[in-house]
Design a protein around this motif. Structure first.
Motif, PDB file in Angstrom:
ATOM      1  N   PHE A 138      10.999  -6.114   1.391  1.00 24.13           N
ATOM      2  CA  PHE A 138      10.216  -5.848   0.186  1.00 24.13           C
ATOM      3  C   PHE A 138       9.529  -7.111  -0.326  1.00 24.13           C
ATOM      4  CE2 PHE A 138      12.146  -1.642  -1.590  1.00 24.13           C
ATOM      5  CZ  PHE A 138      11.779  -1.022  -0.408  1.00 24.13           C
ATOM      6  N   GLN A 139      10.163  -8.261  -0.138  1.00 21.06           N
ATOM      7  CA  GLN A 139       9.495  -9.498  -0.543  1.00 21.06           C
ATOM      8  C   GLN A 139       8.253  -9.730   0.304  1.00 21.06           C
ATOM      9  OE1 GLN A 139      10.371 -11.023  -3.256  1.00 21.06           O
ATOM     10  NE2 GLN A 139       8.689 -12.489  -3.097  1.00 21.06           N
ATOM     11  N   ASP A 140       8.344  -9.420   1.601  1.00 19.43           N
ATOM     12  CA  ASP A 140       7.143  -9.446   2.450  1.00 19.43           C
ATOM     13  C   ASP A 140       6.067  -8.531   1.884  1.00 19.43           C
ATOM     14  OD1 ASP A 140       7.778 -11.252   4.428  1.00 19.43           O
ATOM     15  OD2 ASP A 140       8.321  -9.758   5.935  1.00 19.43           O
ATOM     16  N   LEU A 141       6.461  -7.301   1.567  1.00 18.10           N
ATOM     17  CA  LEU A 141       5.485  -6.313   1.104  1.00 18.10           C
ATOM     18  C   LEU A 141       4.857  -6.727  -0.223  1.00 18.10           C
ATOM     19  CD1 LEU A 141       7.295  -2.949   1.996  1.00 18.10           C
ATOM     20  CD2 LEU A 141       5.716  -4.297   3.380  1.00 18.10           C
ATOM     21  N   ILE A 142       5.651  -7.356  -1.079  1.00 21.16           N
ATOM     22  CA  ILE A 142       5.116  -7.844  -2.354  1.00 21.16           C
ATOM     23  C   ILE A 142       4.031  -8.887  -2.093  1.00 21.16           C
ATOM     24  CG2 ILE A 142       5.676  -9.233  -4.401  1.00 21.16           C
ATOM     25  CD1 ILE A 142       8.445  -7.800  -4.382  1.00 21.16           C
ATOM     26  N   ILE A 143       4.317  -9.805  -1.162  1.00 19.34           N
ATOM     27  CA  ILE A 143       3.346 -10.859  -0.836  1.00 19.34           C
ATOM     28  C   ILE A 143       2.145 -10.279  -0.084  1.00 19.34           C
ATOM     29  CG2 ILE A 143       3.003 -12.989   0.485  1.00 19.34           C
ATOM     30  CD1 ILE A 143       5.993 -13.606  -0.053  1.00 19.34           C
ATOM     31  N   PHE A 144       2.412  -9.438   0.907  1.00 22.09           N
ATOM     32  CA  PHE A 144       1.328  -8.876   1.715  1.00 22.09           C
ATOM     33  C   PHE A 144       0.366  -8.027   0.892  1.00 22.09           C
ATOM     34  CE2 PHE A 144       4.099  -8.791   5.833  1.00 22.09           C
ATOM     35  CZ  PHE A 144       3.928 -10.160   5.965  1.00 22.09           C
ATOM     36  N   SER A 145       0.882  -7.399  -0.182  1.00 16.71           N
ATOM     37  CA  SER A 145       0.036  -6.508  -0.980  1.00 16.71           C
ATOM     38  C   SER A 145      -0.618  -7.210  -2.162  1.00 16.71           C
ATOM     39  CB  SER A 145       0.856  -5.319  -1.488  1.00 16.71           C
ATOM     40  OG  SER A 145       1.907  -5.764  -2.347  1.00 16.71           O
ATOM     41  N   GLY A 146      -0.342  -8.507  -2.342  1.00 18.14           N
ATOM     42  CA  GLY A 146      -0.904  -9.240  -3.475  1.00 18.14           C
ATOM     43  C   GLY A 146      -2.381  -9.557  -3.282  1.00 18.14           C
ATOM     44  N   ASP A 147      -3.004  -9.989  -4.352  1.00 19.92           N
ATOM     45  CA  ASP A 147      -4.440 -10.301  -4.301  1.00 19.92           C
ATOM     46  C   ASP A 147      -4.757 -11.399  -3.293  1.00 19.92           C
ATOM     47  OD1 ASP A 147      -4.827  -8.437  -6.276  1.00 19.92           O
ATOM     48  OD2 ASP A 147      -4.788  -9.900  -7.912  1.00 19.92           O
ATOM     49  N   GLU A 148      -3.854 -12.366  -3.124  1.00 14.96           N
ATOM     50  CA  GLU A 148      -4.122 -13.504  -2.255  1.00 14.96           C
ATOM     51  C   GLU A 148      -4.186 -13.093  -0.788  1.00 14.96           C
ATOM     52  OE1 GLU A 148      -1.777 -13.292  -4.488  1.00 14.96           O
ATOM     53  OE2 GLU A 148      -2.445 -14.697  -6.038  1.00 14.96           O
ATOM     54  N   MET A 149      -3.443 -12.027  -0.398  1.00 15.34           N
ATOM     55  CA  MET A 149      -3.442 -11.590   1.001  1.00 15.34           C
ATOM     56  C   MET A 149      -4.072 -10.208   1.146  1.00 15.34           C
ATOM     57  SD  MET A 149       0.253 -13.034   2.361  1.00 15.34           S
ATOM     58  CE  MET A 149      -0.064 -12.537   4.044  1.00 15.34           C
ATOM     59  N   GLY A 150      -3.507  -9.245   0.488  1.00 14.42           N
ATOM     60  CA  GLY A 150      -4.078  -7.900   0.488  1.00 14.42           C
ATOM     61  C   GLY A 150      -4.181  -7.255   1.857  1.00 14.42           C
ATOM     62  N   ILE A 151      -3.210  -7.538   2.735  1.00 14.04           N
ATOM     63  CA  ILE A 151      -3.292  -6.943   4.072  1.00 14.04           C
ATOM     64  C   ILE A 151      -2.605  -5.575   4.135  1.00 14.04           C
ATOM     65  CG2 ILE A 151      -3.492  -9.182   5.191  1.00 14.04           C
ATOM     66  CD1 ILE A 151      -0.572  -8.977   6.009  1.00 14.04           C
ATOM     67  N   ILE A 152      -1.858  -5.224   3.092  1.00 17.86           N
ATOM     68  CA  ILE A 152      -1.345  -3.863   2.998  1.00 17.86           C
ATOM     69  C   ILE A 152      -1.621  -3.332   1.592  1.00 17.86           C
ATOM     70  CG2 ILE A 152       0.514  -4.337   4.660  1.00 17.86           C
ATOM     71  CD1 ILE A 152       2.421  -3.944   2.198  1.00 17.86           C
ATOM     72  N   ARG A 153      -1.611  -2.018   1.498  1.00 13.68           N
ATOM     73  CA  ARG A 153      -1.757  -1.361   0.192  1.00 13.68           C
ATOM     74  C   ARG A 153      -0.553  -0.452  -0.010  1.00 13.68           C
ATOM     75  NH1 ARG A 153      -7.127   1.684  -0.345  1.00 13.68           N
ATOM     76  NH2 ARG A 153      -7.886  -0.459  -0.517  1.00 13.68           N
ATOM     77  N   LEU A 154       0.132  -0.631  -1.125  1.00 16.32           N
ATOM     78  CA  LEU A 154       1.279   0.204  -1.453  1.00 16.32           C
ATOM     79  C   LEU A 154       0.812   1.549  -1.994  1.00 16.32           C
ATOM     80  CD1 LEU A 154       3.459  -2.515  -3.235  1.00 16.32           C
ATOM     81  CD2 LEU A 154       3.738  -1.661  -0.901  1.00 16.32           C
ATOM     82  N   PRO A 155       1.563   2.634  -1.733  1.00 20.69           N
ATOM     83  CA  PRO A 155       1.128   3.965  -2.160  1.00 20.69           C
ATOM     84  C   PRO A 155       1.266   4.176  -3.664  1.00 20.69           C
ATOM     85  CG  PRO A 155       3.285   4.103  -1.153  1.00 20.69           C
ATOM     86  CD  PRO A 155       2.817   2.685  -0.960  1.00 20.69           C
ATOM     87  N   PRO A 156       0.478   5.083  -4.231  1.00 17.80           N
ATOM     88  CA  PRO A 156       0.635   5.461  -5.637  1.00 17.80           C
ATOM     89  C   PRO A 156       2.068   5.950  -5.884  1.00 17.80           C
ATOM     90  CG  PRO A 156      -1.378   6.404  -4.745  1.00 17.80           C
ATOM     91  CD  PRO A 156      -0.625   5.836  -3.577  1.00 17.80           C
ATOM     92  N   GLY A 157       2.576   5.679  -7.065  1.00 19.61           N
ATOM     93  CA  GLY A 157       3.942   6.060  -7.392  1.00 19.61           C
ATOM     94  C   GLY A 157       4.924   4.930  -7.160  1.00 19.61           C
ATOM     95  N   TYR A 158       4.509   3.928  -6.394  1.00 19.35           N
ATOM     96  CA  TYR A 158       5.360   2.774  -6.127  1.00 19.35           C
ATOM     97  C   TYR A 158       4.799   1.507  -6.752  1.00 19.35           C
ATOM     98  CZ  TYR A 158       7.809   5.844  -2.947  1.00 19.35           C
ATOM     99  OH  TYR A 158       8.538   6.886  -2.437  1.00 19.35           O
ATOM    100  N   VAL A 159       3.673   1.659  -7.447  1.00 18.86           N
ATOM    101  CA  VAL A 159       3.061   0.544  -8.177  1.00 18.86           C
ATOM    102  C   VAL A 159       2.745   1.016  -9.594  1.00 18.86           C
ATOM    103  CG1 VAL A 159       2.072  -0.550  -6.129  1.00 18.86           C
ATOM    104  CG2 VAL A 159       0.754   1.195  -7.359  1.00 18.86           C
ATOM    105  N   THR A 160       2.597   0.065 -10.480  1.00 18.00           N
ATOM    106  CA  THR A 160       2.202   0.389 -11.855  1.00 18.00           C
ATOM    107  C   THR A 160       1.084  -0.546 -12.277  1.00 18.00           C
ATOM    108  OG1 THR A 160       3.754  -1.152 -12.878  1.00 18.00           O
ATOM    109  CG2 THR A 160       4.574   1.062 -12.420  1.00 18.00           C
TER     110      THR A 160
END
Length: 437
Positions: free
Chosen positions: A248-270
């Motif tokens: 999950f720490q990977d996913l937090i970093i990967f989905s951040g503005d600085e990297m943005g290589i993945i997108r988390l699905p609706p319902g799992y972000v706010t």
């Protein structure tokens, strides 16, 4: 009337003690079905061997089946599920109910109740885990992303390899939970308060009614397994949850503005309460908080148990009162895993574009070694190229994945479901036929 009324201990009012017992009653509400189940098993033996009158046994069966199917409302003045169940059966079965739990200790009873609860809960965990593995194995997205050590780009890795890594973590947890599940098939009933039973009951026969085992004879050893069960479960869960928290720490970093290589699905972000541009990975972060809670539970178990003599101690109640709600919460959380991984989107183009020239250094050292057959010189040559800003040769790594046999996992799950749903249901049906005869 408390189950120990009439003993050498005198009763009295203590509001502080009542406060401590109240939480135990709230948690014991989850154990009512299992209390009724093991009492049905015990009293079925007494019925079969003529230790209690058959008509009395039928009255007890009727009341226990009703408690098993409909539950009972617990009264804190009766201390726990054991006192409440005894009171309920006496109220519904009359004088016959006074022999409900003869020669039994609530120590062996709470142990048995928790084992039943744990088996059903672990089965739920296994279902969620297997569904998650199947979801991840069916993801067809691929590409290359940078691997990291020390929070620095290290070597590139295939996305399919990374997904397989996640599946392996879930699969490993599935089988380690299954080892615990199988260990729980040893029926605790029969050790009394840790020093044996004077009931004369063959608890091997009692265990056989629903396909359980009774191989342990030493009552002290069997009684210590109560706390060992908590330790075994939390040990497996902590290893699993810590591994997931790292993903999950990977996913937090990967989905951040600085990297943005993945997108988390609706319902799992706010969204942010202030900044409309924010997409916060709240589910992943809260999950990491639950991992911390799991680790703290391990500390509670160890610190409560250390330096205790064999047998039960009343402060073990606190372990149960904290552990059962945690397992219930975790069951709901793990149910959300399949949809999380099914909804993740991977941007392969952005991922490969963010890989730095230096990330190909190890591969280029290998190419140079192929020419010189001197690893130290090859390593040094690549370092010089990096320092001088020379473009290295890039490459696409091969997918390195292990086969995960979900069919085998399905078979394991069906076997566990057979115990929880078929064996127990068949036993209840047998009792109902006796009542109806």
């Amino acid at each position: 009337m408390k189950i120990w009324s009439g003993s050498a201990a005198s009763e009295g009012d203590n509001s502080a003690y009542d406060f401590m017992v109240k939480k135990d009653i709230n948690v014991d509400a989850y154990l009512v079905r299992y209390e009724a189940l093991h009492l049905l098993m015990y009293n079925f033996y007494l019925y079969n061997h003529g230790i209690i009158k058959k008509e009395d046994a039928k009255k007890i069966f009727i009341a226990l089946i009703k408690a098993y199917e409909d539950g009972i409302k617990l009264n804190e003045s009766l201390e726990d599920v054991h006192g409440n169940m005894e009171y309920y059966i006496i109220e519904n079965a009359g004088e016959a109910g006074r022999n409900l739990r003869m020669f039994m200790s609530r120590n062996e009873q709470v142990h048995t109740d928790f084992n039943f609860f744990a088996m059903e809960t672990l089965l739920s965990f296994q279902k969620s885990i297997l569904e998650t593995v199947k979801v991840i194995n069916n993801i067809r997205q691929d590409g290359v992303l940078p691997g990291y050590t020390h929070f620095r780009q290290a070597m590139p890795i295939r996305y399919s390899t990374y997904l397989n890594y996640i599946s392996e973590i879930f699969t490993s947890a599935f089988y380690r939970l299954n080892d615990v599940f199988n260990d729980l098939l040893e029926l605790p009933l029969g050790y009394g308060s840790g020093f044996g039973s004077v009931s004369g009951v063959d608890f091997g026969e009692v265990a056989s009614y629903i396909g359980m085992k009774k191989n342990i004879r030493n009552p002290l050893f069997e009684s210590t397994r109560y706390i060992d069960t908590y330790i075994n479960i939390i040990s497996v869960l902590n290893q699993f949850l810590i591994d997931i928290s790292r993903i999950f720490q990977d996913l937090i970093i990967f989905s951040g503005d600085e990297m943005g290589i993945i997108r988390l699905p609706p319902g799992y972000v706010t969204g942010s309460s202030l900044m409309p541009n924010k997409v916060n990975p709240d589910f992943l972060e809260i999950f990491q908080g639950y991992v911390s809670r799991s680790i703290s539970l391990a500390s509670l178990i160890y610190s409560t148990t250390i330096n205790k003599t064999p047998g039960y101690h009343r402060d073990f109640q606190i372990i149960k009162d904290e552990f059962i709600p945690f397992l219930i919460d975790l069951k709901i959380i793990l149910n959300g895993m399949p949809a999380l991984f099914n909804g993740i989107e991977f941007d392969s183009e952005k991922a490969i574009n963010m890989i730095k020239n230096t990330t190909y250094a190890t591969y280029n050292s290998r190419l140079e070694f192929n020419k010189t057959q001197n690893w130290k010189e090859a390593y040094k040559d690549t370092g010089n190229k990096i320092r001088n800003g020379i473009q290295l040769q890039d490459y696409i790594p091969e997918a390195e994945t292990d086969h995960l046999d979900t069919k085998k996992m399905d078979d394991v799950l069906r076997e566990n479901e057979k115990f929880i749903y078929s064996n127990i249901n068949d036993f209840i049906k047998k009792i109902k036929k006796i009542v109806e005869s």
